[in-house]
Write an enzyme that holds these catalytic residues in place. Structure first.
Site, PDB file in Angstrom:
ATOM      1  N   SER B 154       0.847  -1.195   0.000  1.00  0.00           N
ATOM      2  CA  SER B 154       0.000   0.000   0.000  1.00  0.00           C
ATOM      3  C   SER B 154       0.886   1.251   0.000  1.00  0.00           C
ATOM      4  O   SER B 154       1.758   1.373  -0.861  1.00  0.00           O
ATOM      5  CB  SER B 154      -0.929  -0.063   1.219  1.00  0.00           C
ATOM      6  OG  SER B 154      -2.022   0.791   1.067  1.00  0.00           O
ATOM      7  N   ARG B 223     -11.865   6.773   9.239  1.00  0.00           N
ATOM      8  CA  ARG B 223     -11.364   5.407   9.352  1.00  0.00           C
ATOM      9  C   ARG B 223     -12.406   4.391   8.874  1.00  0.00           C
ATOM     10  O   ARG B 223     -12.062   3.354   8.289  1.00  0.00           O
ATOM     11  CB  ARG B 223     -10.974   5.119  10.802  1.00  0.00           C
ATOM     12  CG  ARG B 223     -10.308   3.783  11.022  1.00  0.00           C
ATOM     13  CD  ARG B 223      -9.015   3.668  10.250  1.00  0.00           C
ATOM     14  NE  ARG B 223      -8.222   2.519  10.677  1.00  0.00           N
ATOM     15  CZ  ARG B 223      -7.088   2.169  10.085  1.00  0.00           C
ATOM     16  NH1 ARG B 223      -6.600   2.858   9.072  1.00  0.00           N
ATOM     17  NH2 ARG B 223      -6.405   1.121  10.511  1.00  0.00           N
ATOM     18  N   ASP B 317      -8.608  -7.051  -4.358  1.00  0.00           N
ATOM     19  CA  ASP B 317      -8.246  -5.709  -3.898  1.00  0.00           C
ATOM     20  C   ASP B 317      -8.807  -4.697  -4.889  1.00  0.00           C
ATOM     21  O   ASP B 317      -8.287  -4.520  -5.983  1.00  0.00           O
ATOM     22  CB  ASP B 317      -6.723  -5.595  -3.800  1.00  0.00           C
ATOM     23  CG  ASP B 317      -6.258  -4.233  -3.277  1.00  0.00           C
ATOM     24  OD1 ASP B 317      -7.096  -3.324  -3.097  1.00  0.00           O
ATOM     25  OD2 ASP B 317      -5.053  -4.079  -3.039  1.00  0.00           O
ATOM     26  N   HIS B 350      -7.992  -5.405  -0.069  1.00  0.00           N
ATOM     27  CA  HIS B 350      -6.696  -4.742   0.121  1.00  0.00           C
ATOM     28  C   HIS B 350      -5.982  -5.254   1.365  1.00  0.00           C
ATOM     29  O   HIS B 350      -4.746  -5.324   1.406  1.00  0.00           O
ATOM     30  CB  HIS B 350      -6.919  -3.231   0.199  1.00  0.00           C
ATOM     31  CG  HIS B 350      -5.649  -2.442   0.246  1.00  0.00           C
ATOM     32  ND1 HIS B 350      -4.682  -2.538  -0.731  1.00  0.00           N
ATOM     33  CD2 HIS B 350      -5.176  -1.547   1.148  1.00  0.00           C
ATOM     34  CE1 HIS B 350      -3.665  -1.724  -0.435  1.00  0.00           C
ATOM     35  NE2 HIS B 350      -3.943  -1.127   0.699  1.00  0.00           N
ATOM     36  N   ASP B 351      -6.747  -5.612   2.389  1.00  0.00           N
ATOM     37  CA  ASP B 351      -6.162  -6.172   3.614  1.00  0.00           C
ATOM     38  C   ASP B 351      -5.311  -7.413   3.352  1.00  0.00           C
ATOM     39  O   ASP B 351      -4.528  -7.818   4.214  1.00  0.00           O
ATOM     40  CB  ASP B 351      -7.278  -6.562   4.602  1.00  0.00           C
ATOM     41  CG  ASP B 351      -7.670  -5.413   5.513  1.00  0.00           C
ATOM     42  OD1 ASP B 351      -6.931  -4.412   5.567  1.00  0.00           O
ATOM     43  OD2 ASP B 351      -8.722  -5.520   6.170  1.00  0.00           O
TER      44      ASP B 351
END
Lengths: 385, 385
Positions: B154, B223, B317, B350-351
């Protein structure tokens, strides 16, 4: 303000219909309920050519023509009118503002008869099914026993599906565009962020902000999140790239990318026309939407197996992705429904349902012509019996 | 709190390095700059086995082991340690908190020497390149002329790419995971919404909130938006479905879907460990990231053609989609760089770069072994000249 050549329908007036008392799916009651609605074209003698169009999250009853009071074009004028997808030379088109809305229909900013003040958060939680129940009363009032079709994109598509499930014998066809039979956790999550932004706004005041400043920043932030999900990565890249704009603000974190300016502009404009409480209630209704619930989708749709479905999805729509439409189509097929499915190439993302007019026009015109023809034959056959 | 058997590295200490004066890409100066950093493994006699790991948006210097002060596991402990992907039996691993951060390195909450008060919005705008310039000073200070590799996922991957562009002769290899060579308008848009939520918070007070309540609701909302983009539709469906949770609140719009509760929990926890001003500055740096700018990517990468690249992307992702990685690979290929590309099957979105440990371990171990071997041969060859 509006170029009158843009709509062949000319001036249209919003009308109002009052339901004395509406029992909600929760068992709660709203009394009275007013629905703002518009109609286009003429109901034929057999009352068999009526199509109900259902609007999306923040739409209104003014789907086409030029509103006599505001001078504004309808939100789907490109699709509704003489010779258009919903051909008003042949069809009688009805559109109403949803229950819970803020554009003429009863919602949280309407006066609560018990207090004379706006409902605010005393307005009961509503569902897509409740929106449809109110519409059914309007359709009955208009003297229509059976709709030729119910059509809509996004939340409008959910209403169309709810019609199929709640009133299977009152419809001949369903046009469900860029929609889903149940809201996914990702879709819920985006709405939740929007609601949190509104609830966090210091002007929200537990929904009792009507005498003062509205929670505009919160509502604008909610709308910004929404707009990101309505576009595709590709359409944003085409429209904005990484270009900067002349920022009017010298603030350090001013929104100086073009994309950021656009979102901010959209957010700021939205708060002028939309009520934050309505946004809470309507997004909540959408999140609660789960057509089949514990049942199989095919079992839920079985009672509507006589109807025809047209299901449209757009390849770049990542908010209501095509796989949700395919799941709906699968449910239709398993229920024995005559369903047509098209996945339209478009880079516009979810917004495509408002923008891909040419392709939608062909698909919807052909579909409705066929339903109209079959319906007329059905009526003729009835005469022979 | 932490099970000490989870890390083979045992206790590690965060160290601090001070740069007297750092000239930023904007021409502005920060003096002094402190960097918090940790190291693992031993630098070999040739000083040729050092790998710099760069953290993502809200990470810190504590990548592995158990922090002696906090007792916490490192954020990538699964990947860094004896026998792991970044094998500390062979490598000397360095990780530092980024410039602009709030976990030990100089950032907007650090005292401004001119006033003795926290910088707040007087902190200058920083770039990914500036973060890397500060790291380069740390690497020099540690006596390392050339890094065996720079790795990150990232925003960490962006730093790795910035190393390649700014210091091509100081690196042997780059490992860029779930990242991009330039931030897209959609990626900018999500960050913009987060920043707007912070700027709209009544406690933000133009960044001078350090004596009072922080803009916690705004930061939590930011967040929440982030977390939606870190997961995939599929992983959310697997983890939460449409399940409701026992809500502790009787509020009408309480976050009662499990997915909503999770996001709220993540948001509320985040504000305990992160500074809102840092969030503004770091997301802005990410949005400004455009490795090649007006140039061709291949031209920008040409000076680093001697290095090897490992580029990893994950199929689900959608925040840093695989096509951005493929564009990076294309630039590498056109620059004549030896590049390996893998698109890993994962539903984590994405994690995945933090979670797909097995697959990443194989790919990264093999890659670094090869670089280590080639580097050793290179050193031997040098000796013969």
């Amino acid at each position: 303000m509006t170029d009158s050549t843009t709509s062949e329908l000319g001036l249209v007036r919003t009308e109002y219909f009052t339901i004395d008392r509406l029992v909600l799916e929760s068992g709660e009651v709203i009394a009275p309920v007013m629905l703002a609605y518009e109609t286009y074209g003429r109901l034929n003698a057999e009352r068999s050519n009526a199509v109900l169009i259902c609007h999306a999250l923040t739409g209104d009853a003014h789907v086409a023509g030029i509103n006599a009071a505001t001078g504004k074009d309808g939100w789907w004028d490109s699709m509704v009118g003489p010779g258009k997808a919903f051909d008003t030379d042949e069809l009688f088109v009805v559109c109403s503002n949803v229950l819970g809305g803020c554009q003429g229909s009863t919602g949280p900013l309407s006066p609560n008869p018990a207090t004379g003040e706006p409902y605010g958060l005393d307005f009961p939680i509503i569902t897509i099914g409740d929106m449809v129940s109110a519409q059914a009363r309007l359709i009955e009032y208009l003297g229509i026993e059976k709709l030729l079709g119910v059509a809509g994109g996004s939340m409008g598509g959910m209403q169309a599906l709810a019609w199929a499930a709640k009133f299977p014998h009152k419809i001949n066809s369903i046009i469900a565009i860029a929609t889903t039979a149940k809201h996914s956790p990702q879709q819920i999550a985006f709405n939740e962020v929007g609601r949190q932004a509104i609830l966090s706004d210091p002007h929200f005041d537990n929904g009792r902000y009507y005498d003062g400043k509205a929670p505009e920043r919160g509502l604008a932030t909610a709308r910004m999140v929404g707009h990101i999900t309505y576009m595709s990565d590709e359409s944003m890249a085409e429209k904005f790239g990484r270009r900067f704009r002349e920022s009017t603000s010298k603030q350090k974190f001013a929104a100086d990318f073009e994309v950021a300016g656009y979102l901010q502009y959209k957010g700021d404009n939205f708060v002028k026309r939309f009520d934050a409480n309505s946004y809470l209630y309507i997004t909540r209704a959408v999140d609660l939407f789960d057509l089949a619930g514990e049942k199989e989708l095919a079992a839920t749709l079985a009672p509507v197996c006589h109807a025809s479905f047209l299901v449209l999805a757009f390849k770049s729509d990542w908010l209501y992705p095509a796989n949700q439409s395919r799941e709906l189509v699968r449910g239709c097929k398993l229920a024995g429904i005559d369903v047509t499915y098209c996945e339209i190439n478009s880079t516009y993302g979810h917004d495509a349902f408002l923008l891909e007019v040419n392709e939608e026009t062909h698909l919807i015109r052909h579909f409705l012509h066929k339903i109209l023809r079959e319906s007329a034959q059905g009526l003729n056959n009835d005469e022979h019996h």
